[in-house]
Design an enzyme around this catalytic site. Sequence first.
Site, PDB file in Angstrom:
ATOM      1  N   SER A 139      88.084  90.237  43.325  1.00  0.00           N
ATOM      2  CA  SER A 139      86.885  90.496  43.541  1.00  0.00           C
ATOM      3  C   SER A 139      86.692  91.337  44.965  1.00  0.00           C
ATOM      4  O   SER A 139      88.032  91.330  45.582  1.00  0.00           O
ATOM      5  CB  SER A 139      86.073  89.466  44.011  1.00  0.00           C
ATOM      6  OG  SER A 139      84.787  89.857  44.623  1.00  0.00           O
ATOM      7  N   TYR A 152      84.921  81.204  47.845  1.00  0.00           N
ATOM      8  CA  TYR A 152      85.135  82.266  46.629  1.00  0.00           C
ATOM      9  C   TYR A 152      85.910  83.368  47.316  1.00  0.00           C
ATOM     10  O   TYR A 152      86.972  83.744  46.575  1.00  0.00           O
ATOM     11  CB  TYR A 152      83.488  82.849  46.703  1.00  0.00           C
ATOM     12  CG  TYR A 152      83.413  84.130  45.583  1.00  0.00           C
ATOM     13  CD1 TYR A 152      83.489  83.673  43.911  1.00  0.00           C
ATOM     14  CD2 TYR A 152      83.707  85.382  45.905  1.00  0.00           C
ATOM     15  CE1 TYR A 152      83.460  84.623  43.008  1.00  0.00           C
ATOM     16  CE2 TYR A 152      83.719  86.303  44.768  1.00  0.00           C
ATOM     17  CZ  TYR A 152      83.580  86.003  43.720  1.00  0.00           C
ATOM     18  OH  TYR A 152      83.286  86.795  42.682  1.00  0.00           O
TER      19      TYR A 152
END
Length: 256
Positions: A139, A152
């Site tokens: 990401s 995350y």
Amino acid sequence: MVPQISSVLIFGGARGIGAATARAFTDSGARVTIADLLAEEGEAVAAELGSDRAQFVRCDVAEPQQISAAYDRAVEKFDAINVVFNNVGIARYGTVDELSLDDWDFTLRVNLTAQFVSCKRAVQEMKRTGGGVIVNTASILGHASQKTTAAYAASKAAVMGLTRTVAIDHAGDGIRCVSISPGTIDTPLVQIAARTFKDRKPEDLEREWAAHHPLNRLGKPEEVAAAVVFLASPQAGFITGSDLLIDGGIRSELYA
Ligand SMILES: NC(=O)c1ccc[n+]([C@@H]2O[C@H](COP(=O)([O-])OP(=O)(O)OC[C@H]3O[C@@H](n4cnc5c(N)ncnc54)[C@H](O)[C@@H]3O)[C@@H](O)[C@H]2O)c1
């Protein structure tokens, strides 16, 4: 293009980026196994693609034996696995003083450990058949953080470390391993996130998030899918260990 006979296993393929990638791979002639928690959505994507070209397997990647079972089903139906797309990702938000150890552990289990377990089996399968390609989803948040994303962001940065190491350990086995780092992509994950801010209209938030990207829009799942199909193709044969940013330029700008 991916060769006609390619068999692709996609974890997290029932919707969003994963479903778009399932469509893109079947368009290029590949066969696809979609492994996902969401049975109704996953079955619908597989049915749309056709039972000769796609199948759905219910799978919770938090459970290593279910990852293994998805591999078994893919090999059973399509004889081999040439490409694996490890695309499941979840987010639990909180600053480190607030985030529970359970939320931290679960995020790493789903976003990182599942990719390790999948890579382990992918390498075993690909060694048996002479090689293949593993694409892991990292990401933009593996490159730069947003507030409250400690778990995350850590999991996604670690995906890139895992990817680089698999790439160098197994280059000699004919296996390439790469990762992708999407910016904000217009998927159910992002649409749901936009609806969680009760004091804001989702469309205003999405416009705001779009404006952070120099291209001034959100990415489309199909744009990520096209990059994944390319990375899995022989034309990308000299690319391994790399991470590809698909981020509308957001990582390139220091001050907006
Ligand atoms: N959309 C974005 O803006 C964006 C940005 C950067 C990275 N990503 C990453 O891209 C990937 C796909 O994101 P998306 O936006 O398409 O998300 P999404 O939530 O729309 O799709 C993710 C899929 O993963 C499945 N899934 C979730 N938990 C699972 C589990 N335990 N076992 C099996 N399947 C499970 C979901 O059912 C869903 O089908 C994720 O790894 C995400 O972190 C997304």
